[in-house]
Motif scaffolding. Structure first.
Motif, PDB file in Angstrom:
ATOM      1  N   LEU A  86       0.840  -1.192   0.000  1.00 31.29           N
ATOM      2  CA  LEU A  86       0.000   0.000   0.000  1.00 31.29           C
ATOM      3  C   LEU A  86       0.877   1.244   0.000  1.00 31.29           C
ATOM      4  O   LEU A  86       1.719   1.418   0.878  1.00 31.29           O
ATOM      5  CB  LEU A  86      -0.913   0.005   1.232  1.00 31.29           C
TER       6      LEU A  86
ATOM      7  N   GLY B  70      -2.318  -0.700  -3.913  1.00 27.43           N
ATOM      8  CA  GLY B  70      -3.368   0.184  -3.422  1.00 27.43           C
ATOM      9  C   GLY B  70      -2.747   1.488  -2.971  1.00 27.43           C
ATOM     10  O   GLY B  70      -1.531   1.564  -2.737  1.00 27.43           O
TER      11      GLY B  70
ATOM     12  N   LEU C  65      -3.121   5.012  -0.430  1.00 28.16           N
ATOM     13  CA  LEU C  65      -3.695   5.737   0.698  1.00 28.16           C
ATOM     14  C   LEU C  65      -3.363   7.216   0.535  1.00 28.16           C
ATOM     15  O   LEU C  65      -2.190   7.597   0.558  1.00 28.16           O
ATOM     16  CB  LEU C  65      -3.122   5.215   2.021  1.00 28.16           C
TER      17      LEU C  65
ATOM     18  N   PRO D   9      -6.918   0.358  -6.375  1.00 24.31           N
ATOM     19  CA  PRO D   9      -7.846   0.770  -5.322  1.00 24.31           C
ATOM     20  C   PRO D   9      -7.244   1.927  -4.529  1.00 24.31           C
ATOM     21  O   PRO D   9      -6.023   1.951  -4.271  1.00 24.31           O
ATOM     22  CB  PRO D   9      -7.981  -0.478  -4.450  1.00 24.31           C
ATOM     23  N   THR D  10      -8.076   2.878  -4.137  1.00 24.34           N
ATOM     24  CA  THR D  10      -7.592   4.087  -3.473  1.00 24.34           C
ATOM     25  C   THR D  10      -8.549   4.477  -2.353  1.00 24.34           C
ATOM     26  O   THR D  10      -9.767   4.500  -2.545  1.00 24.34           O
ATOM     27  CB  THR D  10      -7.478   5.247  -4.477  1.00 24.34           C
ATOM     28  N   VAL D  11      -7.980   4.797  -1.210  1.00 19.43           N
ATOM     29  CA  VAL D  11      -8.757   5.249  -0.055  1.00 19.43           C
ATOM     30  C   VAL D  11      -8.188   6.577   0.426  1.00 19.43           C
ATOM     31  O   VAL D  11      -6.966   6.733   0.528  1.00 19.43           O
ATOM     32  CB  VAL D  11      -8.714   4.210   1.095  1.00 19.43           C
TER      33      VAL D  11
ATOM     34  N   ALA E 254      -9.358   2.149   7.858  1.00 20.92           N
ATOM     35  CA  ALA E 254      -9.267   2.496   6.437  1.00 20.92           C
ATOM     36  C   ALA E 254      -8.178   1.683   5.752  1.00 20.92           C
ATOM     37  O   ALA E 254      -8.338   1.248   4.598  1.00 20.92           O
ATOM     38  CB  ALA E 254      -8.997   3.989   6.287  1.00 20.92           C
ATOM     39  N   VAL E 255      -7.073   1.471   6.448  1.00 22.98           N
ATOM     40  CA  VAL E 255      -5.975   0.681   5.887  1.00 22.98           C
ATOM     41  C   VAL E 255      -6.427  -0.767   5.663  1.00 22.98           C
ATOM     42  O   VAL E 255      -6.186  -1.362   4.598  1.00 22.98           O
ATOM     43  CB  VAL E 255      -4.758   0.722   6.821  1.00 22.98           C
TER      44      VAL E 255
ATOM     45  N   GLN F 261      -9.416  -1.830   5.248  1.00 20.83           N
ATOM     46  CA  GLN F 261     -10.402  -1.883   4.174  1.00 20.83           C
ATOM     47  C   GLN F 261      -9.721  -1.821   2.813  1.00 20.83           C
ATOM     48  O   GLN F 261     -10.116  -2.514   1.877  1.00 20.83           O
ATOM     49  CB  GLN F 261     -11.415  -0.747   4.318  1.00 20.83           C
ATOM     50  N   LEU F 262      -8.698  -0.994   2.705  1.00 18.72           N
ATOM     51  CA  LEU F 262      -7.978  -0.928   1.439  1.00 18.72           C
ATOM     52  C   LEU F 262      -7.357  -2.281   1.106  1.00 18.72           C
ATOM     53  O   LEU F 262      -7.401  -2.728  -0.055  1.00 18.72           O
ATOM     54  CB  LEU F 262      -6.893   0.150   1.485  1.00 18.72           C
TER      55      LEU F 262
ATOM     56  N   THR G 245      -7.859  -4.686  -2.599  1.00 16.61           N
ATOM     57  CA  THR G 245      -6.771  -4.891  -3.560  1.00 16.61           C
ATOM     58  C   THR G 245      -6.953  -6.249  -4.226  1.00 16.61           C
ATOM     59  O   THR G 245      -7.827  -7.048  -3.853  1.00 16.61           O
ATOM     60  CB  THR G 245      -5.396  -4.849  -2.874  1.00 16.61           C
TER      61      THR G 245
ATOM     62  N   ILE H 231     -15.608   2.344  -1.462  1.00 11.40           N
ATOM     63  CA  ILE H 231     -14.492   1.550  -0.945  1.00 11.40           C
ATOM     64  C   ILE H 231     -14.984   0.376  -0.100  1.00 11.40           C
ATOM     65  O   ILE H 231     -14.197  -0.513   0.235  1.00 11.40           O
ATOM     66  CB  ILE H 231     -13.491   2.400  -0.132  1.00 11.40           C
TER      67      ILE H 231
END
Length: 606
Positions: A69, A148, A150, A173-175, A262-263, A265-266, A270, A374
């Motif tokens: 990430l 991914g 962050l 994927p991006t959060v 949040a981490v 979930q990311l 992925t 997300i």
């Protein structure tokens, strides 16, 4: 059921964007490979990228089984909103390990503060900083090492820049992870009162600095509803934040828990997780219409009449001010947050915050529920929930429960059935002076329509000089031109507001017309902003003379000058304002390249 106007505007955007969206998605498909990107790298490439990792990190990265990430951060010690990010990388790395992933700090992006540069030469770099941030995000992600992203950013140009940059890597994927607002300080109404007293010479600099420092007093976002907090609302309503996470104060246990969540979930979304959701699947026509609806319903920042267009174009989607204006005609104003009221974002959060706002808008058929976020396929209904600590001591520290069904303070956050206004706060103005927008959510109805002679200026400092000389004790429209993106980077012009506010309070009818910006702090003065074409582009605003009668009618959506010879006049050139100092000379290439305001004021050619 979805409101017919929401549906028709979305369909029109979809049709208009068919070719450009296809080109974007084709680019994303080309970048998206079935295998982990690191497999395409040579051993030497990978060795360089993980040389600084500990043994556990090297083992995970070498195996290709763990998601890597990338952290892209706008941490900046001078900006209160971004200072809390100093501790986030450690929290993120611990949470990544817990999720059997690795997190690496991929790169930092610049983060300037409009509050510091307001009225100063550095403000001419502000808008351009968005595209610099986008490019810096691209550089940070260019190593092809990440599964991914962050994004750590809060304020004005920073979140749009991060998102524009991330959209160039739409296969990832991006959060977005917020930092949260500072606790409430001196009420905004009192701060403005002191500013106006200072402008009148009734209090000194010590009193003004005391008031400002009591308002902006600790780490966290400024608490008024400007561009920074509008950014946070947008990221949540677009599904790029965790539900209910935007307005939790920094330095709290809940803030840290949300960052860790949040981490995790990311990691789930992925390719190494079980719910792969790339950014390109989230940012589409529906989520962008949701963003505009959220902006209108909350009376958010006029800067997003530029930024949302630029963000959309980065995803191959074409939106314009007409789309925003039509949506505004059916989206009610549900929030009274300063400058649209006396409350701040902490009061909004306490009244029900984003979960209640989303619930109300969904119940009125004003949001697309069928969107990816997300969280995956659950739609926007999942964003009617808010986080709580798990009382059972389960593996997950947080759980999400349904948010409130009614506002705790209807004077701050209203029901869809009893809105503050049946229409949103943003309107398109057209006429023989071009196209512009006006934010009316904080402008009294009695001030939304006027005819008055023009006072033509080429710099905001000239208004102060005329005010102090007693030349403005009358009805007038201040025209501040040669402030567009090609002229000087389109600075915000808030230095004008205390003087215009004083004159309005004295009973004069005053307004502003400019090809510059005003931002989320646009308040009680009617302001036709982003006038396009800009003066440097031979726009009609460059033909105006002192004394011309200008008609501004927000109700009718009109902006006109009444002068018999206007069409035949020659353009009056600007005064050749300096573009040297405070780094401005480095941005001449941007001024030469930048597009018009309604095209996103961007240097990128989509």
């Amino acid at each position: 059921m979805l409101h017919s106007t929401i549906e028709s505007v979305t369909d029109r955007i979809h049709e208009r964007s068919h070719d450009s969206r296809k080109r974007y998605l084709d680019k994303v498909d080309t970048a998206s490979q079935q295998e982990v990107s690191r497999k395409r790298l040579s051993c030497g490439n990978i060795a360089h990228a993980m040389a600084a990792c500990n043994d556990e990190g090297k083992s995970l990265l070498a195996s290709d089984r763990a998601a890597n990430l990338g952290i892209v951060s706008a941490y900046n010690e001078m900006l209160s909103a971004h200072q809390p990010y100093v501790d986030f990388p450690d929290i993120i790395k611990r949470a990544a390990r817990d999720a059997n992933a690795v997190a690496q700090f991929a790169g930092g992006v610049p983060a300037m503060c409009d509050g510091v540069t307001q009225g100063r030469d550095g403000m001419e770099l502000s808008l351009f900083s968005r595209d610099v941030i986008a490019m810096a995000t691209g550089v940070a992600l260019s190593h092809d090492m990440f599964d991914g992203v962050l994004c750590l950013g809060v304020c004005d140009k920073i979140v749009p820049g991060l998102l524009i940059g991330a959209l160039s890597f739409g296969h990832l994927p991006t959060v977005f992870i917020p930092a949260g607002p500072m606790p409430s300080g001196l009420p905004n109404k009192e701060k403005i009162r002191v500013r106006q007293l200072y402008a009148e010479g009734k209090v000194g600099r010590d009193a003004l600095l005391k008031a400002e420092s009591e308002s902006y007093h600790s780490p966290g976002t400024c608490t008024f509803y400007g561009t920074a907090n509008s950014n946070q609302m947008l990221m949540e309503i677009m599904g790029l934040h965790l539900p209910g996470s935007s307005f939790i104060n920094p330095g709290t246990e809940m803030r840290d828990a949300l960052t860790a969540a949040a981490v995790k979930q990311l990691a789930k979304i992925t390719k190494q997780g079980d719910a792969f959701t790339p950014l390109a699947d989230i940012v589409n026509e529906r989520s962008l219409v949701n963003a505009i609806v959220g902006l209108l319903a909350t009376g958010g920042s006029t800067n997003h009449a530029i930024h949302l267009i630029a963000i959309a174009r980065a995803a191959g989607i074409l939106i314009n001010w007409q789309d925003m204006s039509e949506l505004s005609s059916v989206v009610p104003l549900l929030c009274r947050i300063y400058p649209n009221g006396e409350a701040d974002v902490n009061h909004f959060q306490a009244a029900g915050g984003m979960p209640l706002l989303v619930r109300e808008l969904l119940s009125g058929g004003l949001l697309h529920d069928e969107v990816k976020t997300i969280l995956g396929q659950g739609g926007l209904t999942a964003y009617c929930s808010e986080p709580f600590f798990n009382p059972d001591g389960a593996d997950e520290l947080l759980e999400w429960k349904p948010g409130p069904s009614a506002s705790a303070d209807p004077q701050v956050l209203a029901s869809i059935k009893t809105p503050f206004s049946p229409e949103g706060g943003l309107k398109l103005l057209t006429g023989n002076l071009g196209r512009s927008i006006i934010k009316v959510s904080a402008v009294a109805t009695s001030h939304q329509k006027l005819r008055a002679p023009a006072v033509v200026l080429s710099h905001q400092d000239e208004l102060k000089e005329k005010f102090e000389a007693g030349e403005l004790e009358r009805d007038f429209v201040a025209v501040v031109r040669y402030q567009g993106p090609k002229a000087n980077g389109m600075p915000e012009l808030h230095k004008l507001m205390p003087y215009l506010g004083i004159l309005q309070d004295r009973g004069f009818k005053v307004a502003l017309v400019t090809d510059g910006r005003m931002s989320g702090a646009s308040g009680k003065i009617p302001a036709a902003i982003h006038v396009s074409p800009e003066a440097l582009d031979q726009g009609p605003i460059a033909k105006l003379r002192d004394g011309d009668t200008i008609e501004l009618d927000a109700e009718a959506g009109a902006l006109n000058v009444h002068a018999a010879d206007f069409d035949s006049r020659a353009v009056i050139p600007g005064d050749g304002q300096p573009t040297q100092g405070m780094g401005r000379e480095m941005f001449q290439v941007f001024r030469n390249q930048v597009s018009a305001a309604e095209d996103g004021a961007s240097v990128f050619q989509q």
